[in-house]
Design a protein around this motif. Structure first.
Motif, PDB file in Angstrom:
ATOM      1  N   ARG A  39      -5.704 -31.690 -10.847  1.00 51.04           N
ATOM      2  CA  ARG A  39      -4.721 -31.071 -11.605  1.00 51.04           C
ATOM      3  C   ARG A  39      -5.132 -30.452 -12.823  1.00 51.04           C
ATOM      4  O   ARG A  39      -4.534 -29.445 -13.483  1.00 51.04           O
ATOM      5  N   SER A  40      -6.422 -30.648 -13.345  1.00 50.21           N
ATOM      6  CA  SER A  40      -6.703 -30.067 -14.456  1.00 50.21           C
ATOM      7  C   SER A  40      -7.382 -28.301 -13.981  1.00 50.21           C
ATOM      8  O   SER A  40      -7.361 -27.632 -15.064  1.00 50.21           O
ATOM      9  N   ASP A  94     -10.166 -40.394  -9.975  1.00 51.68           N
ATOM     10  CA  ASP A  94     -10.632 -39.114 -10.982  1.00 51.68           C
ATOM     11  C   ASP A  94     -10.530 -37.842 -10.521  1.00 51.68           C
ATOM     12  O   ASP A  94     -10.050 -36.716 -11.327  1.00 51.68           O
ATOM     13  N   PHE A  95     -11.026 -37.751  -9.201  1.00 51.95           N
ATOM     14  CA  PHE A  95     -10.873 -36.312  -8.702  1.00 51.95           C
ATOM     15  C   PHE A  95      -9.405 -35.609  -8.484  1.00 51.95           C
ATOM     16  O   PHE A  95      -9.524 -34.213  -8.387  1.00 51.95           O
ATOM     17  N   LEU A 119      -7.271 -36.198 -10.907  1.00 49.37           N
ATOM     18  CA  LEU A 119      -7.306 -35.757 -12.242  1.00 49.37           C
ATOM     19  C   LEU A 119      -7.763 -34.409 -12.591  1.00 49.37           C
ATOM     20  O   LEU A 119      -7.292 -33.449 -13.065  1.00 49.37           O
ATOM     21  N   ALA A 120      -9.077 -34.208 -11.901  1.00 53.24           N
ATOM     22  CA  ALA A 120      -9.634 -33.065 -11.997  1.00 53.24           C
ATOM     23  C   ALA A 120      -9.061 -31.770 -11.522  1.00 53.24           C
ATOM     24  O   ALA A 120      -9.065 -30.879 -11.747  1.00 53.24           O
TER      25      ALA A 120
END
Lengths: 328, 280
Positions: free
Chosen positions: B179-180, B173-174, B176-177
């Protein structure tokens, strides 16, 4: 009325096989507004927000149609490089599970400083100072010392605060919060929601709050959009939607809230399951579970009709005005 | 929590601590000996004393002398400089190259991944030492050729190892974080994924040092690496083999030095692995 900071028009997300996970979603977000995006698991809330950030897991999912205008600029057609400049700087995002979404081997302060340095070209010292300030803003005690900590040294609530600090470090216009309190216990949950509202008041950031908890919406949001099976059921100001829901699904959700069930009796439920994405029912997608089906529900998708100022619903047989009252 | 954090690492107990400490001590002492070689070594390592050939270990020559009358103790000490350099450089180049390739291949997947991993398969299909000897034979003997050969051959293990870690981590998940937050692919790969994936490669690098050290000694033994009269343990063993029945010390002491340094690296690798929970 001021211009919306974010305007979503007819956003649709498709799988590779052409199944629409989000269908024709439209909403506006005013500066400083908190919009609650509500729906069951699998209703397309998260997919819709990933689409806004252009972070869909391509090529499995893609934006099939629609326009996402951030302060007038369409994000759907933007190049990936330009989009990277938008993410973090204009559009921030926080997630349900802060533990997994923080880099485990980088100090919290460095994670904040990295975003500031990248997007604003700040010097190392300035970025460090900004990181400490950001941690102070989200209410982390002793931020100078805590900036040097790692995520595993923080409690769950503090990790969520840290993630908010990272997302807000560059003062984005819009913050997308994907179930930010689901993984936290109730007291911490209230603190985090309080914090989000504070940040809205102080920095004027607009927030899209994804949740399945109408209690959270009632406490925090200015307006609500209800999604069911990828389609918008109802959208409008909080008081209108929660006080006088028009769509049968919204009304059902409100009845299912433990707090509004009133007293000791059995909790209400909505019978059945949301439809599988590969087998969407004809007509209104909610009709197999709806208690007030009329003939047209089986054959035609309902159009969105105005129910009040800024309040629209897509239902063939809406709840009559004042047919139910809910204390908000 | 703060009480634990305040305690310095060397005072804390953790699994593998003893192993790690012994390993670091052994390697540290050999490093010290190498750095202080001019102070410790009683003789010039290449000075030939015609009057003292094949002298058995004594007070004047603790490890004896070789067939040219050179002091074996001084040569073993000076050789530590060369052999430590071999172990270090022989690991660093493959580590850097393999890690970069493995990270990129694992992160992007698809065609990039397929191409690199097929190259890895081909390289791994050959026996390690044979491939290195073949490359040195083409480039000509010498340490430089040895490093190039190692870089060309050794990276594959690192690439494989890091790729498997990246494959697991890239869906974390980090990422994705990150990338966000608008981070680029290279920033995500090298600033966020790599630090999380590197631990097992570092542990592997420690055990690889043993392999490289033995490889370097073997290559020199075969006359393809370090050239005489430079003191290097592998060469010393090679030079001593003809006198093994008369002057065992010529081969035994450099051999023991190789053993000791390998032992030290192995202990570091085991201790690190146990402490950081890396399974090999």
């Amino acid at each position: 009325m001021t211009d919306p900071v974010l305007s979503v028009q007819g956003l649709s997300v498709e799988t590779r096989d052409g199944v629409r996970l989000v269908d024709d979603l439209s909403f506006d977000l005013a500066p400083g507004e908190i919009l609650g995006l509500v729906g069951e698991s699998g209703s397309g809330k998260t997919v819709a927000c990933r689409a806004l950030m252009r972070l869909l897991p391509e090529p499995a999912l893609r934006i099939a149609d629609g326009r996402v205008a951030l302060m007038g600029q369409d994000l759907v057609t933007l190049s990936e490089a330009r989009m990277r400049g938008i993410r973090g700087r204009q559009l921030g995002m926080i997630f349900q599970n802060p533990t997994a979404h923080l880099d485990p081997v980088m100090r919290i302060g460095d994670q904040i400083a990295e975003a500031v340095r990248l997007h604003e070209g700040a010097s190392r010292t300035d970025a460090r100072a900004r990181a400490v300030e950001a941690l102070r803003q989200v209410g982390i005690p002793d931020p100078e010392a805590r900036a040097g900590s790692y995520a595993h040294e923080f409690s769950g609530g503090m990790r969520q605060r840290a993630m908010i600090a990272i997302a807000l470090a560059c003062n984005p216009k819009v913050l997308i919060a994907d179930e930010p309190t689901t993984a936290l216990d109730v007291t911490v949950q209230a603190q985090i929601l309080r914090l989000l509202m504070d940040l809205r008041d102080r920095q004027g950031v607009s927030i899209i709050l994804i949740t399945h908890d109408l209690g959270v919406v009632a406490q925090t949001c200015d307006s609500i959009a209800v999604l069911y099976a990828g389609r918008l059921c109802e959208r409008g100001p909080k008081r209108g939607v929660l006080g006088a829901p028009a769509h049968r699904y919204t009304a059902g959700l409100i009845r299912c809230q433990p707090t509004s069930a009133g007293g000791e009796g059995m909790l209400d439920t909505i019978e059945g399951q949301p439809p599988a994405v590969s087998a969407m029912p004809k007509g209104c997608r909610f009709h197999p579970r709806c208690g007030a089906v009329i003939a047209v529900c089986n054959t035609h998708q309902p159009e969105q009709t105005a129910r009040g100022p800024g309040h629209i619903a897509a239902c063939h047989n809406p709840v009559a005005d004042a047919a139910m009252t809910v204390s908000v | 929590m703060t009480a634990i954090a305040a305690r310095p690492l060397y005072l804390r107990r953790f699994p593998g601590r003893t192993t790690l400490v012994v390993g670091l001590t052994v390697v540290g002492l050999m490093l010290l000996a190498a750095l202080a070689a001019p102070l410790i070594a009683p003789y010039d390592p290449v000075f030939q004393d015609g009057t003292a050939r094949l002298v058995a270990p004594s007070a004047a020559h603790p490890f004896g002398t070789d067939n040219f009358g050179r002091d074996v103790f001084s040569r073993v000490i000076w050789a530590a400089r060369v052999d430590l350099q071999i172990a270090f450089l022989g690991v660093v180049f493959p580590l850097v190259i393999g890690t970069t390739i493995g990270t990129v291949a694992g992160y992007f997947g698809g065609v990039v991944d397929a191409v690199f991993m097929r190259i890895v398969d081909v390289v791994l299909a050959f026996p390690y030492l044979v491939l290195i000897i073949a490359i040195i034979a083409i480039l000509g003997p010498g340490l430089k050729s040895f490093y190039i050969a190692l870089a060309l051959v050794g990276w594959v293990s690192y690439a494989r190892l890091i790729r498997s870690q990246i494959l697991i981590l890239k869906s974390a998940d980090f990422v994705l974080a990150a990338r966000s937050l608008g981070y680029s692919h290279s920033r995500i790969m090298f600033r966020h994924l790599l630090p999380n994936a590197l631990i097992s490669s570092i542990v592997f690098a420690m055990s690889d040092m043993v392999l490289v050290l033995l490889g370097g000694a073997s290559i020199s033994f075969l006359g393809l690496g370090v050239q005489p009269p430079t003191a290097e343990w592998g060469i010393m063993v090679a030079e001593g083999q003809g006198f093994i029945t008369q002057a065992l010390w010529m081969t035994m002491f450099p051999g023991l030095a190789i053993l000791l340094l390998s032992f030290g690296f192995s202990l570091i690798a085991d201790g690190l692995g146990e402490w950081l929970g890396v399974k090999e």
